[in-house]
Design an enzyme around this catalytic site. Structure first.
Site, PDB file in Angstrom:
ATOM      1  N   GLU A 277      21.676 -51.831 -11.133  1.00 51.14           N
ATOM      2  CA  GLU A 277      20.676 -52.156 -12.157  1.00 51.14           C
ATOM      3  C   GLU A 277      21.321 -52.820 -13.368  1.00 51.14           C
ATOM      4  O   GLU A 277      22.443 -52.472 -13.765  1.00 51.14           O
ATOM      5  CB  GLU A 277      19.912 -50.897 -12.560  1.00 51.14           C
ATOM      6  CG  GLU A 277      19.051 -50.412 -11.382  1.00 51.14           C
ATOM      7  CD  GLU A 277      18.123 -49.258 -11.719  1.00 51.14           C
ATOM      8  OE1 GLU A 277      16.975 -49.287 -11.251  1.00 51.14           O
ATOM      9  OE2 GLU A 277      18.532 -48.331 -12.434  1.00 51.14           O
TER      10      GLU A 277
ATOM     11  N   CYS B  24      22.819 -55.056 -20.746  1.00 54.37           N
ATOM     12  CA  CYS B  24      23.581 -53.871 -20.331  1.00 54.37           C
ATOM     13  C   CYS B  24      23.917 -54.047 -18.857  1.00 54.37           C
ATOM     14  O   CYS B  24      23.018 -54.115 -18.013  1.00 54.37           O
ATOM     15  CB  CYS B  24      22.713 -52.630 -20.558  1.00 54.37           C
ATOM     16  SG  CYS B  24      23.478 -51.131 -19.962  1.00 54.37           S
TER      17      CYS B  24
ATOM     18  N   CYS C  33      28.792 -43.882  -9.403  1.00 56.68           N
ATOM     19  CA  CYS C  33      29.902 -43.444 -10.258  1.00 56.68           C
ATOM     20  C   CYS C  33      30.457 -42.132  -9.711  1.00 56.68           C
ATOM     21  O   CYS C  33      29.703 -41.291  -9.229  1.00 56.68           O
ATOM     22  CB  CYS C  33      29.434 -43.250 -11.693  1.00 56.68           C
ATOM     23  SG  CYS C  33      30.809 -42.891 -12.809  1.00 56.68           S
TER      24      CYS C  33
ATOM     25  N   CYS D 274      29.329 -36.912 -14.734  1.00 55.89           N
ATOM     26  CA  CYS D 274      28.876 -36.406 -16.034  1.00 55.89           C
ATOM     27  C   CYS D 274      27.536 -35.693 -15.794  1.00 55.89           C
ATOM     28  O   CYS D 274      26.668 -36.192 -15.075  1.00 55.89           O
ATOM     29  CB  CYS D 274      28.710 -37.535 -17.035  1.00 55.89           C
ATOM     30  SG  CYS D 274      30.272 -38.358 -17.370  1.00 55.89           S
TER      31      CYS D 274
ATOM     32  N   CYS E 133      23.805 -37.389 -16.377  1.00 56.35           N
ATOM     33  CA  CYS E 133      23.732 -38.811 -16.024  1.00 56.35           C
ATOM     34  C   CYS E 133      23.052 -39.037 -14.688  1.00 56.35           C
ATOM     35  O   CYS E 133      23.419 -38.433 -13.672  1.00 56.35           O
ATOM     36  CB  CYS E 133      25.146 -39.358 -15.995  1.00 56.35           C
ATOM     37  SG  CYS E 133      25.257 -41.014 -15.323  1.00 56.35           S
TER      38      CYS E 133
ATOM     39  N   GLY F  42      28.280 -46.863 -13.611  1.00 54.27           N
ATOM     40  CA  GLY F  42      29.717 -46.806 -13.350  1.00 54.27           C
ATOM     41  C   GLY F  42      30.583 -46.648 -14.578  1.00 54.27           C
ATOM     42  O   GLY F  42      30.133 -46.794 -15.715  1.00 54.27           O
ATOM     43  N   GLU F  43      31.842 -46.296 -14.313  1.00 51.88           N
ATOM     44  CA  GLU F  43      32.850 -46.195 -15.369  1.00 51.88           C
ATOM     45  C   GLU F  43      33.685 -47.475 -15.316  1.00 51.88           C
ATOM     46  O   GLU F  43      34.505 -47.660 -14.404  1.00 51.88           O
ATOM     47  CB  GLU F  43      33.723 -44.951 -15.124  1.00 51.88           C
ATOM     48  CG  GLU F  43      35.044 -44.919 -15.868  1.00 51.88           C
ATOM     49  CD  GLU F  43      34.928 -45.098 -17.363  1.00 51.88           C
ATOM     50  OE1 GLU F  43      34.239 -44.302 -18.019  1.00 51.88           O
ATOM     51  OE2 GLU F  43      35.541 -46.066 -17.884  1.00 51.88           O
TER      52      GLU F  43
ATOM     53  N   SER G 262      32.264 -49.510 -22.633  1.00 54.48           N
ATOM     54  CA  SER G 262      32.058 -48.098 -22.902  1.00 54.48           C
ATOM     55  C   SER G 262      32.781 -47.274 -21.845  1.00 54.48           C
ATOM     56  O   SER G 262      32.671 -47.547 -20.648  1.00 54.48           O
ATOM     57  CB  SER G 262      30.556 -47.805 -22.861  1.00 54.48           C
ATOM     58  OG  SER G 262      30.332 -46.446 -23.102  1.00 54.48           O
TER      59      SER G 262
ATOM     60  N   SER H 262      32.425 -42.312 -24.885  1.00 53.88           N
ATOM     61  CA  SER H 262      31.408 -41.274 -24.697  1.00 53.88           C
ATOM     62  C   SER H 262      32.034 -39.926 -24.979  1.00 53.88           C
ATOM     63  O   SER H 262      32.663 -39.337 -24.103  1.00 53.88           O
ATOM     64  CB  SER H 262      30.908 -41.310 -23.253  1.00 53.88           C
ATOM     65  OG  SER H 262      30.256 -42.519 -23.022  1.00 53.88           O
ATOM     66  N   LEU H 263      31.842 -39.425 -26.183  1.00 53.69           N
ATOM     67  CA  LEU H 263      32.452 -38.137 -26.544  1.00 53.69           C
ATOM     68  C   LEU H 263      31.489 -36.995 -26.197  1.00 53.69           C
ATOM     69  O   LEU H 263      31.823 -36.089 -25.471  1.00 53.69           O
ATOM     70  CB  LEU H 263      32.811 -38.135 -28.029  1.00 53.69           C
ATOM     71  CG  LEU H 263      33.752 -37.020 -28.439  1.00 53.69           C
ATOM     72  CD1 LEU H 263      35.103 -37.175 -27.758  1.00 53.69           C
ATOM     73  CD2 LEU H 263      33.953 -37.003 -29.952  1.00 53.69           C
ATOM     74  N   HIS H 264      30.328 -37.025 -26.761  1.00 52.50           N
ATOM     75  CA  HIS H 264      29.223 -36.107 -26.415  1.00 52.50           C
ATOM     76  C   HIS H 264      29.438 -34.636 -26.768  1.00 52.50           C
ATOM     77  O   HIS H 264      28.511 -33.838 -26.594  1.00 52.50           O
ATOM     78  CB  HIS H 264      28.860 -36.199 -24.921  1.00 52.50           C
ATOM     79  CG  HIS H 264      28.530 -37.584 -24.473  1.00 52.50           C
ATOM     80  ND1 HIS H 264      27.712 -38.434 -25.188  1.00 52.50           N
ATOM     81  CD2 HIS H 264      28.928 -38.292 -23.378  1.00 52.50           C
ATOM     82  CE1 HIS H 264      27.595 -39.588 -24.551  1.00 52.50           C
ATOM     83  NE2 HIS H 264      28.334 -39.529 -23.461  1.00 52.50           N
TER      84      HIS H 264
ATOM     85  N   ASN I 155      17.463 -39.148 -22.569  1.00 52.90           N
ATOM     86  CA  ASN I 155      16.277 -39.592 -21.832  1.00 52.90           C
ATOM     87  C   ASN I 155      16.217 -38.856 -20.504  1.00 52.90           C
ATOM     88  O   ASN I 155      17.087 -39.055 -19.652  1.00 52.90           O
ATOM     89  CB  ASN I 155      16.342 -41.103 -21.587  1.00 52.90           C
ATOM     90  CG  ASN I 155      16.260 -41.856 -22.895  1.00 52.90           C
ATOM     91  OD1 ASN I 155      15.274 -41.778 -23.619  1.00 52.90           O
ATOM     92  ND2 ASN I 155      17.328 -42.577 -23.228  1.00 52.90           N
TER      93      ASN I 155
ATOM     94  N   CYS J  30      18.740 -45.395 -21.817  1.00 55.75           N
ATOM     95  CA  CYS J  30      20.081 -44.839 -21.657  1.00 55.75           C
ATOM     96  C   CYS J  30      20.056 -43.621 -20.765  1.00 55.75           C
ATOM     97  O   CYS J  30      19.261 -42.704 -20.978  1.00 55.75           O
ATOM     98  CB  CYS J  30      20.637 -44.412 -23.003  1.00 55.75           C
ATOM     99  SG  CYS J  30      21.440 -45.725 -23.828  1.00 55.75           S
TER     100      CYS J  30
HETATM  101  S1  SF4 Z   1      27.868 -41.246 -17.848  1.00 57.29           S
HETATM  102 FE1  SF4 Z   1      29.058 -43.053 -17.157  1.00 57.29          FE
HETATM  103  S2  SF4 Z   1      31.060 -42.168 -16.456  1.00 57.29           S
HETATM  104 FE2  SF4 Z   1      29.595 -40.452 -16.594  1.00 57.29          FE
HETATM  105  S3  SF4 Z   1      28.769 -40.286 -14.516  1.00 57.29           S
HETATM  106 FE3  SF4 Z   1      27.353 -41.594 -15.674  1.00 57.29          FE
HETATM  107  S4  SF4 Z   1      28.021 -43.709 -15.224  1.00 57.29           S
HETATM  108 FE4  SF4 Z   1      29.722 -42.295 -14.650  1.00 57.29          FE
END
Ligand code: SF4
Length: 371
Positions: free
Chosen positions: A94, A107, A114, A118, A121, A166-167, A198, A220-222, A297, A340
């Site tokens: 996407e 984006c 991924c 996380c 996610c 993805g990362e 990111s 991405s600290l969170h 979200n 997001c």
């Molecule tokens: S937030 Fe980013 S790094 Fe974490 S699982 Fe989702 S896509 Fe992967």
């Protein structure tokens, strides 16, 4: 020696120069090529009229410029557009365009799924299939440009954020040439602050990225503590907060990149208390950064809830009072699942995982993505 069907969109500026030299032509043909393809959207070699005839014939014989296919296109009430794009192998990713009064942000995805798990996610629920090629990364920009033109949109792409599926830093080999194409004045020509990568915090890859190309970085600290962050971003076990923030400082000092953006998803009752904000402010001392709070979200199958507006405002106030520039991200495209944290794509094989980064989910819940 060039092979038939060589995909030129997989090559960064330097590799392209080598390719044209290998065909017996001068290196500057690479710049002309990038202008044709990335600036004038030309995909017919025969129409690249400033190339000598023999070069055009060679390209017709040896080179290809594959394109991505739009499987589905959805437009939100707020004009956000989400494309589900199909690739040659049937996998789907996407890509989201977010128009605003003065800018248009694209984006884009870096992987099919991924592997980092996380817990908040949507992409993580899909598993991991493979890395995107350089061609598939820049292809998302080419496609979005073309579709916006076909749709008669008055909006242009002014910013690129690598925040889709993805990362990105787990796909560094393909990402770096793609970023060089985004930055090159002969290709897309985005200024360094207009391209943001990111990451969920792959420390060694942050240093490699810094050495290879000049782009903005978001992390991405969170969470403000290791215990909590490990629950949300399991990669924290490998690269805890102190190491990650030290890498952020290096990123800013070497490239004088000014500030890293610290991303912080707001999860009700999980990481959104004023105590969390105070601790976050302490952790970020001496890190050149700004903070972006992201209202969570929801998506089907997760247990998290978004923090209340009051909680988000209190969290923001606490950081602002301590001198941190803190913004709250406006949710865009929620009615088409383009906000997001909501991107999923469709994977042909959801079971492939990157074993090196396989991590155990600690909170059973569920990233546009938050890495
Ligand atoms: S937030 Fe980013 S790094 Fe974490 S699982 Fe989702 S896509 Fe992967």
């Amino acid at each position: 020696m060039a092979q038939p069907n060589t995909n030129l969109l997989n090559m960064g500026p330097q590799e392209l120069e080598g390719f044209f030299k290998s065909l017996g032509h001068q290196g500057f043909r690479a710049k002309q090529f990038m202008q044709w393809v990335y600036q004038r959207d030309m995909t017919e070699f025969s129409c690249m009229h400033d190339f000598p005839l023999d070069l055009r014939r060679q390209l017709d014989e040896l080179a290809s410029l594959p394109t991505l296919t739009v499987h589905t296109e959805k437009t939100s009430k707020d004009e956000t557009i989400k494309w589900l794009l199909e690739m040659d192998d049937g996998n789907k990713i996407e890509t989201v365009f977010i128009p605003d009064t003065k800018r248009g942000t694209l984006c884009i995805s870096s992987q099919v799924g991924c592997a980092l798990n996380c817990s908040f996610c949507a992409t993580a629920t899909q598993g991991f299939n493979r890395n995107l090629s350089t061609s598939e990364i820049v292809g998302q920009i080419m496609l979005a440009k073309r579709r916006l033109l076909e749709l008669g949109s008055s909006h242009k792409i002014t910013n690129i954020v690598m925040m889709g599926m993805g990362e990105p830093l787990l796909n560094l080999d393909n990402l770096i040439p793609a970023l060089q194409i985004m930055r090159s004045d002969y290709a897309f020509g985005f200024a360094k602050r207009k391209v943001t990568v990111s990451t969920s915090g792959l420390v060694p890859a942050m240093d490699k990225l810094n050495a290879a190309v000049d782009v903005a970085l978001a992390v991405s600290l969170h969470a403000p503590s290791d215990d909590l962050r490990t629950q949300l971003v399991p990669l924290n076990k490998k690269y805890p907060i102190a190491e990650l923030l030290a890498a952020c400082k290096r990123y800013c000092s070497i490239k004088k990149s000014n500030k890293v953006t610290i991303e912080y998803v707001m999860l009700a009752g999980v990481n959104d208390s004023v105590a969390n904000a105070r601790l976050l402010a302490k952790q970020l001392a001496n890190v050149p950064c700004k903070v972006n709070l992201i209202p969570f979200n929801p998506f089907p199958g997760n247990n998290y809830n978004c923090s209340s507006s009051n909680a988000i405002m209190a969290f923001q106030r606490c950081l602002v009072e301590r001198g941190y520039l803190t913004t709250v991200r406006r949710t865009r495209g929620p009615d088409i699942d383009a906000a997001c944290g909501q991107l999923r794509g469709r994977l042909r094989d959801k079971t492939k995982r990157n074993a090196r980064f396989k991590v155990t989910r600690q909170v059973v819940t569920v990233g546009r993505n938050l890495s």
